[in-house]
Design a protein around this motif. Structure first.
Motif, PDB file in Angstrom:
ATOM      1  N   LEU A 159       0.830  -1.208   0.000  1.00 58.90           N
ATOM      2  CA  LEU A 159       0.000   0.000   0.000  1.00 58.90           C
ATOM      3  C   LEU A 159       0.863   1.257   0.000  1.00 58.90           C
ATOM      4  O   LEU A 159       0.593   2.206  -0.740  1.00 58.90           O
ATOM      5  N   ARG A 180       1.088   4.192  -2.957  1.00 54.93           N
ATOM      6  CA  ARG A 180       0.869   5.621  -2.698  1.00 54.93           C
ATOM      7  C   ARG A 180       2.090   6.438  -3.103  1.00 54.93           C
ATOM      8  O   ARG A 180       1.961   7.496  -3.719  1.00 54.93           O
ATOM      9  N   HIS A 235      -4.849   5.226  -4.503  1.00 54.94           N
ATOM     10  CA  HIS A 235      -5.527   4.567  -3.384  1.00 54.94           C
ATOM     11  C   HIS A 235      -6.132   3.274  -3.917  1.00 54.94           C
ATOM     12  O   HIS A 235      -6.908   3.308  -4.891  1.00 54.94           O
ATOM     13  N   GLU A 268      -7.685  -0.849  -2.992  1.00 58.49           N
ATOM     14  CA  GLU A 268      -8.165  -1.874  -2.065  1.00 58.49           C
ATOM     15  C   GLU A 268      -7.325  -3.105  -2.365  1.00 58.49           C
ATOM     16  O   GLU A 268      -7.318  -3.613  -3.498  1.00 58.49           O
TER      17      GLU A 268
END
Length: 175
Positions: free
Chosen positions: A83, A87, A93, A95
């Motif tokens: 994650l 970024r 962003h 899931e």
């Protein structure tokens, strides 16, 4: 490694008692310094029928396309690293989905772990190590300009699995 990071004394390479491989061992305090493979962790972000790729602004492979990925930090989980790198590299962003590929690259002492991911929105942009980011359909992927073999392998698996309608974990190694 020339000096011990524990006491600063010189190290020598030898096989410590109870071990089977040569290691850097401190000549003063006896600390054994293990040099283990590094983990490269990232995502394969998907939006509808397209995937998000980043064009590298750094070496190695400056100007070539890759998935958002980078080295895992200490005290970080695989998921948190994936994650964070997404970024940092693509300001995206996602899931996070399941781990998708785990590819050992022993000649450079690395393991590359890529998660499938779903883009939450289209609010993405190049990070500091990225020249540009873009969504690609399979036919648009710049295959000749993909930065790393592990990324090309991951992309090929993804498109083949998507056609078959079934995704699994791919564990491989590159000689």
């Amino acid at each position: 490694m020339n000096y011990c990071c524990t006491c600063g004394a010189p190290t020598s390479v030898r096989i410590p008692p109870g071990d089977s491989l040569p290691r850097h061992v401190c000549t003063n305090c006896g600390a054994i310094h293990y040099r283990n493979p590094r983990l490269v962790v990232g995502t394969l972000p998907v939006w509808e029928d397209r995937i998000l790729l980043c064009r590298r602004a750094i070496e190695p492979r400056h100007g070539y396309w890759t998935l958002p990925a980078g080295f895992m930090e200490n005290e970080e989980t695989l998921a948190a690293a994936a994650l964070r790198e997404t970024r940092e590299e693509a300001c995206a962003h996602v899931e996070l989905g399941p781990l998708y590929t785990m590819i050992s690259v022993p000649h450079i002492s690395q393991v590359h772990a890529i998660f499938r991911a779903r883009l939450i929105d289209l609010d993405f942009a190049p990070g500091s190590e990225t020249l540009e980011v873009a969504l690609f359909e399979e036919a648009q992927v710049p295959w000749d300009d993909v930065a790393f073999r592990t990324i090309a392998m991951t992309l090929r698996h993804f498109f083949a699995d998507r056609r078959q309608g079934s995704f699994g974990l791919h564990v491989e190694s590159i000689a």
